[in-house]
Each structure stands twice: as C-alpha cells, then as structure tokens.
Design a protein around this motif. Structure first.
Motif, PDB file in Angstrom:
ATOM      1  N   LEU A   1     -10.094  50.413  51.199  1.00 38.78           N
ATOM      2  CA  LEU A   1      -9.294  49.026  51.382  1.00 38.78           C
ATOM      3  C   LEU A   1     -10.307  47.783  51.290  1.00 38.78           C
ATOM      4  N   GLU A   2     -11.286  47.389  50.861  1.00 38.55           N
ATOM      5  CA  GLU A   2     -11.962  46.371  50.476  1.00 38.55           C
ATOM      6  C   GLU A   2     -11.203  45.770  48.988  1.00 38.55           C
ATOM      7  N   ARG A   3     -10.792  47.156  47.986  1.00 33.48           N
ATOM      8  CA  ARG A   3     -10.782  46.708  46.729  1.00 33.48           C
ATOM      9  C   ARG A   3      -9.619  46.691  46.406  1.00 33.48           C
ATOM     10  N   VAL A   4      -8.662  46.931  47.799  1.00 31.97           N
ATOM     11  CA  VAL A   4      -7.280  46.699  47.292  1.00 31.97           C
ATOM     12  C   VAL A   4      -7.423  45.030  47.623  1.00 31.97           C
ATOM     13  N   ASP A   5      -6.257  44.464  46.690  1.00 27.99           N
ATOM     14  CA  ASP A   5      -5.888  42.921  47.527  1.00 27.99           C
ATOM     15  C   ASP A   5      -4.639  42.041  47.265  1.00 27.99           C
ATOM     16  N   VAL A   6      -4.314  42.520  48.599  1.00 29.22           N
ATOM     17  CA  VAL A   6      -2.835  42.026  48.861  1.00 29.22           C
ATOM     18  C   VAL A   6      -2.328  40.553  48.876  1.00 29.22           C
ATOM     19  N   SER A   7      -1.408  39.629  48.537  1.00 29.52           N
ATOM     20  CA  SER A   7      -1.822  38.632  49.303  1.00 29.52           C
ATOM     21  C   SER A   7      -0.292  38.579  50.141  1.00 29.52           C
ATOM     22  N   ASP A   8      -0.423  37.519  50.669  1.00 28.66           N
ATOM     23  CA  ASP A   8      -0.112  37.148  52.122  1.00 28.66           C
ATOM     24  C   ASP A   8       1.683  37.044  52.003  1.00 28.66           C
ATOM     25  N   ARG A   9       2.463  37.058  50.851  1.00 29.82           N
ATOM     26  CA  ARG A   9       3.670  37.291  50.636  1.00 29.82           C
ATOM     27  C   ARG A   9       3.695  38.271  50.661  1.00 29.82           C
ATOM     28  N   THR A  10       3.377  39.474  49.683  1.00 31.69           N
ATOM     29  CA  THR A  10       3.127  40.341  49.603  1.00 31.69           C
ATOM     30  C   THR A  10       3.188  41.496  50.747  1.00 31.69           C
ATOM     31  N   GLY A  11       2.365  41.250  51.516  1.00 31.38           N
ATOM     32  CA  GLY A  11       1.650  41.606  52.920  1.00 31.38           C
ATOM     33  C   GLY A  11       2.812  41.159  54.057  1.00 31.38           C
ATOM     34  N   GLY A  12       3.539  40.376  54.281  1.00 33.02           N
ATOM     35  CA  GLY A  12       4.616  40.380  54.798  1.00 33.02           C
ATOM     36  C   GLY A  12       5.706  41.371  54.590  1.00 33.02           C
ATOM     37  N   ARG A  13       5.966  41.292  53.312  1.00 36.67           N
ATOM     38  CA  ARG A  13       6.782  41.699  53.013  1.00 36.67           C
ATOM     39  C   ARG A  13       7.133  43.518  53.080  1.00 36.67           C
ATOM     40  N   LEU A  14       5.943  44.035  53.591  1.00 39.39           N
ATOM     41  CA  LEU A  14       5.127  45.303  53.130  1.00 39.39           C
ATOM     42  C   LEU A  14       5.630  45.396  55.150  1.00 39.39           C
ATOM     43  N   LEU A  15       5.116  44.551  56.117  1.00 40.31           N
ATOM     44  CA  LEU A  15       5.293  44.406  57.157  1.00 40.31           C
ATOM     45  C   LEU A  15       6.565  44.390  57.373  1.00 40.31           C
ATOM     46  N   ARG A  16       7.930  43.302  56.967  1.00 41.91           N
ATOM     47  CA  ARG A  16       8.769  44.233  57.005  1.00 41.91           C
ATOM     48  C   ARG A  16      10.201  44.682  57.513  1.00 41.91           C
ATOM     49  N   LEU A  17       9.623  45.714  55.563  1.00 42.01           N
ATOM     50  CA  LEU A  17       9.914  46.561  55.298  1.00 42.01           C
ATOM     51  C   LEU A  17       9.577  48.150  56.092  1.00 42.01           C
ATOM     52  N   LEU A  18       7.578  48.022  57.287  1.00 40.10           N
ATOM     53  CA  LEU A  18       7.651  49.075  57.515  1.00 40.10           C
ATOM     54  C   LEU A  18       8.201  49.218  59.393  1.00 40.10           C
ATOM     55  N   THR A  19       8.498  47.717  59.525  1.00 41.02           N
ATOM     56  CA  THR A  19       9.709  46.771  60.531  1.00 41.02           C
ATOM     57  C   THR A  19      10.932  47.738  60.572  1.00 41.02           C
ATOM     58  N   GLY A  20      11.849  47.645  59.459  1.00 40.40           N
ATOM     59  CA  GLY A  20      13.065  47.858  59.851  1.00 40.40           C
ATOM     60  C   GLY A  20      13.015  48.959  59.609  1.00 40.40           C
ATOM     61  N   GLY A  21      12.241  50.368  58.808  1.00 35.26           N
ATOM     62  CA  GLY A  21      12.120  50.857  58.517  1.00 35.26           C
ATOM     63  C   GLY A  21      12.008  52.311  60.317  1.00 35.26           C
ATOM     64  N   VAL A  22      10.955  51.596  60.737  1.00 38.45           N
ATOM     65  CA  VAL A  22      10.719  52.104  62.164  1.00 38.45           C
ATOM     66  C   VAL A  22      11.767  51.770  62.813  1.00 38.45           C
ATOM     67  N   TYR A  23      12.385  50.768  63.663  1.00 34.11           N
ATOM     68  CA  TYR A  23      13.953  50.577  63.397  1.00 34.11           C
ATOM     69  C   TYR A  23      15.693  51.533  63.243  1.00 34.11           C
ATOM     70  N   VAL A  24      15.083  51.654  62.071  1.00 32.46           N
ATOM     71  CA  VAL A  24      16.009  52.543  61.604  1.00 32.46           C
ATOM     72  C   VAL A  24      15.462  53.954  62.019  1.00 32.46           C
ATOM     73  N   PHE A  25      14.291  54.202  62.016  1.00 34.67           N
ATOM     74  CA  PHE A  25      14.376  56.268  62.630  1.00 34.67           C
ATOM     75  C   PHE A  25      14.501  55.951  64.224  1.00 34.67           C
ATOM     76  N   LEU A  26      14.102  55.206  64.638  1.00 33.78           N
ATOM     77  CA  LEU A  26      14.740  55.051  66.062  1.00 33.78           C
ATOM     78  C   LEU A  26      16.069  54.680  66.693  1.00 33.78           C
ATOM     79  N   TYR A  27      16.780  53.593  65.987  1.00 32.67           N
ATOM     80  CA  TYR A  27      18.066  53.795  66.107  1.00 32.67           C
ATOM     81  C   TYR A  27      19.393  54.374  65.701  1.00 32.67           C
ATOM     82  N   ALA A  28      18.956  54.844  64.722  1.00 35.26           N
ATOM     83  CA  ALA A  28      19.718  55.406  63.567  1.00 35.26           C
ATOM     84  C   ALA A  28      20.339  56.236  63.972  1.00 35.26           C
ATOM     85  N   PRO A  29      19.978  57.779  65.247  1.00 30.81           N
ATOM     86  CA  PRO A  29      19.825  58.510  65.197  1.00 30.81           C
ATOM     87  C   PRO A  29      21.253  58.439  66.976  1.00 30.81           C
TER      88      PRO A  29
END
Length: 277
Positions: A8-36
């Motif tokens: 994990l220390e070797r992984v270098d992710v910018s704040d912008r990329t981290g924000g996008r990944l977080l939004r993507l993950l959050t969106g996936g969780v919402y779809v998983f919970l509410y799509a059914p």
C-alpha cells in the motif's frame, strides 16, 4: 500484514483519483442496496402474472388484488396493532431508562451509565436469530409462547435501544437550569418534569417511538420464532406466500411497505435532527 502495508505504501494515488474511486465505490454500494427495491416497485405494475423483464404493460390490478385479500389485510392490522403497542411500550420504558442513565446518581458499579448503556444496547449487537431463540426458550418456560403478549414484549425488547439512543441524545444537551428555574418558582419536581422537561424532550421520544414502530412492523426474523398459529404479521404472511411462488401482488405489498416505512423513517429523522440540533 507487513507485506500488505508495504504494498500500500508503494501505491501512489492522487487526491483527484482517490475522490473518483470513492464516488464510484459509494455509487456501487447504493446500487447494490437499492436496485432490488426499485425492481420490486417496477414489477408491481406489470400486467404479466409471472414477473419478468421487459415488463408487459402497466396496471394497478395487483394493488386491487392486494386489498381484496382478507389474509393480507388482517395481517396488516395485526402488524399495525403490534407495532403501536411495541412503540408505546418502548417509548415509556426507553424514556425512563434514558433519564436514569443520563442523570445517574447511583454509587453501584452495576448501575454505572456505561454498564447500563452496554446492557440496553445489547439487543442491537446480538444476532437477531440468537435473540429469537433465546426469547422463545424463555416463553416456553413460562408457557406464553405464541401469544400476542409474547410478540409485543419481544418487540419492545428489540426496539428499546433505539428509543434510549434518541432520548438520551436530547437529555445530554438539555439545559437543566430550566428545571431549576421552575423549581425556584415553586414547581414540584414532578410538575417541573411534566411542564418543562418532558415537552422539551418530546420530539426525541416521538422520534424514538417512530423508529420502534418501523422496526416492529417490518420485523421477520425474531417474530418468526415468537408468532403463534392465531397471530400472523405481514412479514410472516409474505414469507408464506413466496414459498409457493412469486406473483405481482407480493411486489405490490412490498412497494406499500417500502413507501410506508420510508415515510415513517423520514418523519423520525426530521424529529431526531431537531433533537440533535
């Protein structure tokens, strides 16, 4: 673990990329919970007797069928009755308990606020299946298994923590100088509580009771263990219906439950936000 930390220390992710990944993950969780839930609501309006996509037309027939089913309507009234009684019981006991925990003047370690908080919050932590089996064993010992009283008592136990939590949050921020002012003006301790304290914490009590009602109304796991042959709640009836196959009327019932529960939760959330503010 050290290898994972080194990787994990070797992984270098910018704040912008981290924000996008977080939004993507959050969106996936919402779809998983509410799509059914969205699918259930959509299929409640299909004309086909066997729910499937793409939908075949639009109809309200299954809502009319739901209203004509005597077993479903009886279960709705039974669930409403149990939910109201459980909410009232949890509201009374939870308010008294919250007062005792927040204004704890006891010397005993067993009655310490932290100990009491752990005890009364345990129904939330303990798996619901374990709670259902434990209460079932207790009911069998006293010979009250399958009665209306046993179901209501069990629902009071499992909803009590939510009332305590909301009411306690209001009491921790309560200005006790208001009570002292009332007493200095000649009010007794009981009158000061009824005319000053209780009206100010009432939004918290109502919010806790609404949460308790919602949990009781939708509860299946523990109720399945406690219910008797003469008492059927709506979740139990729905379970017995889907065992023989799916039909759009069940989706209609599910849609009504979702809308009804969300409405109550939104009202409770508004009241609880007033308590926290």
């Amino acid at each position: 673990m050290r290898g994972i930390h080194a990787l994990l220390e070797r992984v270098d992710v910018s704040d912008r990329t981290g924000g996008r990944l977080l939004r993507l993950l959050t969106g996936g969780v919402y779809v998983f919970l509410y799509a059914p839930i969205v699918i259930v609501i959509a299929l409640s309006f299909t004309e086909a007797r066997v729910p499937a996509f793409p939908m075949e037309g639009f109809t309200l027939e299954w809502y009319a069928t739901m209203l004509e089913d005597e077993r479903l309507t009886a279960a709705v009234f039974q669930s409403l009755q149990i939910g109201v009684l459980a909410a009232i019981g949890a509201g009374i006991v939870g308010t008294i308990t919250a007062l005792g925990m927040v204004r704890n003047d006891f010397d005993s370690r067993l009655l310490d606020a932290s100990v009491l908080n752990t005890v009364f919050m345990s129904p939330v932590v303990v798996p619901w299946v374990v709670t259902g089996i434990a209460m079932l064993t207790l009911y069998n010992l006293f010979g009250v298994q399958g009665t209306m009283a046993s179901v209501v008592f069990g629902h009071v136990i499992i909803t009590l923590p939510f009332v305590i939590l909301v009411v306690s949050s209001r009491l921790y921020g309560f200005d006790r100088s208001l009570e002292e002012a009332a007493k200095n003006l000649g009010a007794s301790e009981t009158r000061a509580f009824l005319e000053v304290t209780f009206p100010l914490i009432l939004p918290g009590v109502v919010a806790g009771m609404l949460f308790a009602f919602t949990i009781s109304f939708d509860n299946f796991t523990q109720t399945f263990f406690w219910i008797g042959t003469n008492t059927e709640t709506l979740p139990i009836v729905i379970y017995s219906m889907i065992r023989t196959g799916l039909n759009p009327s069940i989706n209609a019932v599910g849609t009504v439950i979702v809308v009804f529960s969300l409405s109550i939760v939104l009202v409770a959330e508004l009241l609880s936000s007033r308590v926290i503010d």
